[in-house]
Design a protein around this motif. Structure first.
Motif, PDB file in Angstrom:
ATOM      1  N   LYS A  86      52.329  43.214  28.853  1.00 54.91           N
ATOM      2  CA  LYS A  86      51.715  44.311  28.108  1.00 54.91           C
ATOM      3  C   LYS A  86      50.228  44.395  28.493  1.00 54.91           C
ATOM      4  CE  LYS A  86      52.784  45.000  23.561  1.00 54.91           C
ATOM      5  NZ  LYS A  86      52.662  44.753  22.099  1.00 54.91           N
ATOM      6  N   ASN A  87      49.780  45.576  28.903  1.00 55.42           N
ATOM      7  CA  ASN A  87      48.375  45.802  29.302  1.00 55.42           C
ATOM      8  C   ASN A  87      47.874  44.896  30.421  1.00 55.42           C
ATOM      9  OD1 ASN A  87      47.618  47.931  27.530  1.00 55.42           O
ATOM     10  ND2 ASN A  87      47.553  46.466  25.843  1.00 55.42           N
ATOM     11  N   VAL A  88      48.768  44.456  31.300  1.00 51.43           N
ATOM     12  CA  VAL A  88      48.357  43.462  32.303  1.00 51.43           C
ATOM     13  C   VAL A  88      47.312  44.000  33.290  1.00 51.43           C
ATOM     14  CG1 VAL A  88      50.228  43.897  33.958  1.00 51.43           C
ATOM     15  CG2 VAL A  88      49.208  41.607  33.810  1.00 51.43           C
ATOM     16  N   VAL A  89      47.263  45.323  33.505  1.00 48.98           N
ATOM     17  CA  VAL A  89      46.262  45.851  34.445  1.00 48.98           C
ATOM     18  C   VAL A  89      44.855  45.624  33.891  1.00 48.98           C
ATOM     19  CG1 VAL A  89      45.358  47.925  35.567  1.00 48.98           C
ATOM     20  CG2 VAL A  89      47.835  47.534  35.496  1.00 48.98           C
ATOM     21  N   THR A  90      44.611  46.090  32.675  1.00 50.29           N
ATOM     22  CA  THR A  90      43.290  45.954  32.060  1.00 50.29           C
ATOM     23  C   THR A  90      42.960  44.499  31.743  1.00 50.29           C
ATOM     24  OG1 THR A  90      43.484  48.140  31.108  1.00 50.29           O
ATOM     25  CG2 THR A  90      41.903  46.666  30.060  1.00 50.29           C
ATOM     26  N   THR A  91      43.920  43.789  31.159  1.00 50.72           N
ATOM     27  CA  THR A  91      43.666  42.389  30.804  1.00 50.72           C
ATOM     28  C   THR A  91      43.480  41.536  32.053  1.00 50.72           C
ATOM     29  OG1 THR A  91      44.954  42.710  28.802  1.00 50.72           O
ATOM     30  CG2 THR A  91      44.519  40.436  29.447  1.00 50.72           C
ATOM     31  N   GLY A  92      44.243  41.851  33.106  1.00 47.47           N
ATOM     32  CA  GLY A  92      44.089  41.130  34.375  1.00 47.47           C
ATOM     33  C   GLY A  92      42.688  41.276  34.927  1.00 47.47           C
ATOM     34  N   ARG A  93      42.127  42.478  34.847  1.00 47.42           N
ATOM     35  CA  ARG A  93      40.742  42.708  35.301  1.00 47.42           C
ATOM     36  C   ARG A  93      39.749  41.918  34.452  1.00 47.42           C
ATOM     37  NH1 ARG A  93      39.316  45.881  39.925  1.00 47.42           N
ATOM     38  NH2 ARG A  93      37.602  46.760  38.722  1.00 47.42           N
ATOM     39  N   LYS A  94      40.047  41.768  33.157  1.00 45.76           N
ATOM     40  CA  LYS A  94      39.157  40.957  32.293  1.00 45.76           C
ATOM     41  C   LYS A  94      39.232  39.480  32.671  1.00 45.76           C
ATOM     42  CE  LYS A  94      39.273  43.918  28.185  1.00 45.76           C
ATOM     43  NZ  LYS A  94      40.026  44.093  26.930  1.00 45.76           N
ATOM     44  N   ILE A  95      40.431  39.011  32.960  1.00 47.99           N
ATOM     45  CA  ILE A  95      40.611  37.610  33.366  1.00 47.99           C
ATOM     46  C   ILE A  95      39.852  37.352  34.677  1.00 47.99           C
ATOM     47  CG2 ILE A  95      42.340  35.960  34.251  1.00 47.99           C
ATOM     48  CD1 ILE A  95      44.326  37.185  32.188  1.00 47.99           C
ATOM     49  N   ILE A  96      39.856  38.346  35.558  1.00 47.28           N
ATOM     50  CA  ILE A  96      39.189  38.225  36.863  1.00 47.28           C
ATOM     51  C   ILE A  96      37.670  38.275  36.723  1.00 47.28           C
ATOM     52  CG2 ILE A  96      38.785  39.533  39.007  1.00 47.28           C
ATOM     53  CD1 ILE A  96      41.838  40.182  38.961  1.00 47.28           C
ATOM     54  N   GLY A  97      37.161  39.180  35.907  1.00 52.74           N
ATOM     55  CA  GLY A  97      35.710  39.318  35.722  1.00 52.74           C
ATOM     56  C   GLY A  97      35.105  40.385  36.614  1.00 52.74           C
ATOM     57  N   ALA A  98      33.817  40.671  36.395  1.00 55.13           N
ATOM     58  CA  ALA A  98      33.113  41.740  37.113  1.00 55.13           C
ATOM     59  C   ALA A  98      33.140  41.513  38.626  1.00 55.13           C
ATOM     60  CB  ALA A  98      31.671  41.815  36.623  1.00 55.13           C
ATOM     61  N   THR A  99      33.100  42.633  39.363  1.00 59.67           N
ATOM     62  CA  THR A  99      33.170  42.587  40.834  1.00 59.67           C
ATOM     63  C   THR A  99      32.112  41.657  41.427  1.00 59.67           C
ATOM     64  OG1 THR A  99      33.977  44.858  40.827  1.00 59.67           O
ATOM     65  CG2 THR A  99      33.095  44.029  42.912  1.00 59.67           C
ATOM     66  N   ASN A 100      30.873  41.785  40.937  1.00 59.77           N
ATOM     67  CA  ASN A 100      29.797  40.914  41.418  1.00 59.77           C
ATOM     68  C   ASN A 100      29.748  39.652  40.553  1.00 59.77           C
ATOM     69  OD1 ASN A 100      27.501  39.637  42.211  1.00 59.77           O
ATOM     70  ND2 ASN A 100      26.250  41.506  42.294  1.00 59.77           N
ATOM     71  N   PRO A 101      30.057  38.501  41.135  1.00 56.75           N
ATOM     72  CA  PRO A 101      30.101  37.260  40.349  1.00 56.75           C
ATOM     73  C   PRO A 101      28.786  36.937  39.634  1.00 56.75           C
ATOM     74  CG  PRO A 101      31.105  36.920  42.489  1.00 56.75           C
ATOM     75  CD  PRO A 101      30.458  38.286  42.530  1.00 56.75           C
ATOM     76  N   ALA A 102      27.688  37.534  40.103  1.00 59.26           N
ATOM     77  CA  ALA A 102      26.405  37.336  39.408  1.00 59.26           C
ATOM     78  C   ALA A 102      26.453  37.957  38.011  1.00 59.26           C
ATOM     79  CB  ALA A 102      25.262  37.944  40.219  1.00 59.26           C
ATOM     80  N   GLN A 103      27.363  38.940  37.839  1.00 61.34           N
ATOM     81  CA  GLN A 103      27.518  39.595  36.531  1.00 61.34           C
ATOM     82  C   GLN A 103      28.797  39.187  35.801  1.00 61.34           C
ATOM     83  OE1 GLN A 103      26.171  42.803  38.727  1.00 61.34           O
ATOM     84  NE2 GLN A 103      24.367  41.597  38.173  1.00 61.34           N
ATOM     85  N   SER A 104      29.638  38.378  36.430  1.00 58.30           N
ATOM     86  CA  SER A 104      30.898  37.982  35.785  1.00 58.30           C
ATOM     87  C   SER A 104      30.608  36.947  34.699  1.00 58.30           C
ATOM     88  CB  SER A 104      31.859  37.355  36.804  1.00 58.30           C
ATOM     89  OG  SER A 104      31.898  38.085  37.998  1.00 58.30           O
ATOM     90  N   GLU A 105      31.238  37.125  33.554  1.00 54.49           N
ATOM     91  CA  GLU A 105      31.038  36.178  32.445  1.00 54.49           C
ATOM     92  C   GLU A 105      31.690  34.830  32.773  1.00 54.49           C
ATOM     93  OE1 GLU A 105      29.292  36.704  29.700  1.00 54.49           O
ATOM     94  OE2 GLU A 105      28.889  38.801  30.229  1.00 54.49           O
ATOM     95  N   PRO A 106      31.046  33.735  32.324  1.00 50.11           N
ATOM     96  CA  PRO A 106      31.731  32.436  32.378  1.00 50.11           C
ATOM     97  C   PRO A 106      33.059  32.555  31.624  1.00 50.11           C
ATOM     98  CG  PRO A 106      29.437  32.149  31.713  1.00 50.11           C
ATOM     99  CD  PRO A 106      29.708  33.645  31.711  1.00 50.11           C
ATOM    100  N   GLY A 107      34.058  31.863  32.107  1.00 50.82           N
ATOM    101  CA  GLY A 107      35.388  31.985  31.494  1.00 50.82           C
ATOM    102  C   GLY A 107      36.275  32.934  32.267  1.00 50.82           C
ATOM    103  N   THR A 108      35.655  33.824  33.056  1.00 49.77           N
ATOM    104  CA  THR A 108      36.446  34.654  33.965  1.00 49.77           C
ATOM    105  C   THR A 108      36.599  33.903  35.293  1.00 49.77           C
ATOM    106  OG1 THR A 108      34.536  35.810  34.931  1.00 49.77           O
ATOM    107  CG2 THR A 108      35.480  36.746  32.915  1.00 49.77           C
ATOM    108  N   ILE A 109      37.560  34.323  36.095  1.00 54.53           N
ATOM    109  CA  ILE A 109      37.792  33.633  37.375  1.00 54.53           C
ATOM    110  C   ILE A 109      36.566  33.741  38.277  1.00 54.53           C
ATOM    111  CG2 ILE A 109      39.168  33.692  39.503  1.00 54.53           C
ATOM    112  CD1 ILE A 109      41.593  34.460  37.611  1.00 54.53           C
ATOM    113  N   ARG A 110      36.042  34.964  38.427  1.00 54.53           N
ATOM    114  CA  ARG A 110      34.851  35.106  39.277  1.00 54.53           C
ATOM    115  C   ARG A 110      33.625  34.444  38.643  1.00 54.53           C
ATOM    116  NH1 ARG A 110      36.168  41.430  40.561  1.00 54.53           N
ATOM    117  NH2 ARG A 110      37.370  41.175  42.497  1.00 54.53           N
TER     118      ARG A 110
END
Ligand code: UDP
Ligand code: MG
Length: 161
Positions: free
Chosen positions: A89-113
Motif C-alpha cells: 500500500k502506497n509503496v511508491v511514495t513510502t519507498g521514496r521516503k525510505i530512500i530519502g532526498a536525491t541529494n544526500p546532503a539533504q537526506s534525513e538520517p534514517g533514510t537510506i541516502r
C-alpha cells in the motif's frame, strides 16, 4: 488478475527499486532489502544485472537533456545493479521516503541516502517517482513481469478488509 483477486485493495501498488553500482560495491544489498522487507512490503522481483549504455539511457530518458545525464549513465553502467519490484500500500511514495532526498546532503538520517551516502552522483539507490513511472520502469527491467505470491504475514501487516 491474480494480484487484484488476492489483494482487492485500490492503494496497493508496485514500485521499481534499484540498488546502484556503489550500493552493490559497498555491500549494502542486504541492508537495503532488509529495510523494505521489515517495513512490510513484499518483494515481487529481484535480479543482479549489469546493463549497457542504451538500456541505462532508456531508463533515464526523462533526464536526457540534463547536464549530468552522461555522467549518470556512466555511473549506472559502471557495475552490476540490483533491480527489484516491491509491492504494498502506497509503496511508491513510502519507498521514496525510505530512500530519502536525491541529494544526500539533504537526506534525513534514517533514510537510506541519509545514512549511507554523501554525494548526489553516488546516492546508492533509485526508486520510481510515481505510479506511472513505476509501471514503465517495471516493464523495462522486468519484461517477464512480477512473481505472483503473497506473504503469509499479509493479514498481520494490513487492516482487515
Ligand atoms: N543526479 C546527479 N546530479 C544531479 C541530479 C541528479 O548526478 O544534479 C543523479 C542522481 O544519481 C539521481 C539521478 O541522477 O538519483 C536521477 O535524478 P532524479 O532527479 O530523478 O533523482 P531521484 O529520483 O533519483 O531522487
Ligand atoms: Mg528520479
Amino acid at each position: 488478475k491474480y494480484r487484484e483477486l488476492i489483494i482487492g485493495e485500490s492503494k496497493m501498488e508496485q514500485t521499481f527499486i534499484m540498488i546502484k553500482p556503489d550500493g552493490v560495491q559497498r555491500g549494502l544489498i542486504g541492508e537495503i532489502i532488509s529495510r523494505f522487507e521489515k517495513k512490510g512490503f513484499s518483494l515481487k522481483g529481484l535480479k543482479l544485472i549489469r546493463v549497457e549504455r542504451p538500456f541505462a539511457e532508456k531508463h533515464y530518458a526523462d533526464l536526457s537533456a540534463k547536464p549530468f545525464f552522461s555522467g549518470l549513465v556512466d555511473y549506472i553502467i559502471s557495475g552490476p545493479v540490483v533491480a527489484m519490484i516491491w509491492e504494498g500500500k502506497n509503496v511508491v511514495t513510502t519507498g521514496r521516503k525510505i530512500i530519502g532526498a536525491t541529494n544526500p546532503a539533504q537526506s534525513e538520517p534514517g533514510t537510506i541516502r541519509g545514512d549511507f551516502a554523501i554525494d548526489i552522483g553516488r546516492n546508492v539507490i533509485h526508486g520510481s517517482d510515481s505510479v506511472e513511472s513505476a509501471r514503465k520502469e517495471i516493464a523495462l527491467w522486468f519484461p517477464e513481469g512480477p512473481v505472483a505470491w503473497q506473504s503469509c504475514a499479509h493479514s498481520w501487516i494490513y487492516d482487515p478488509e
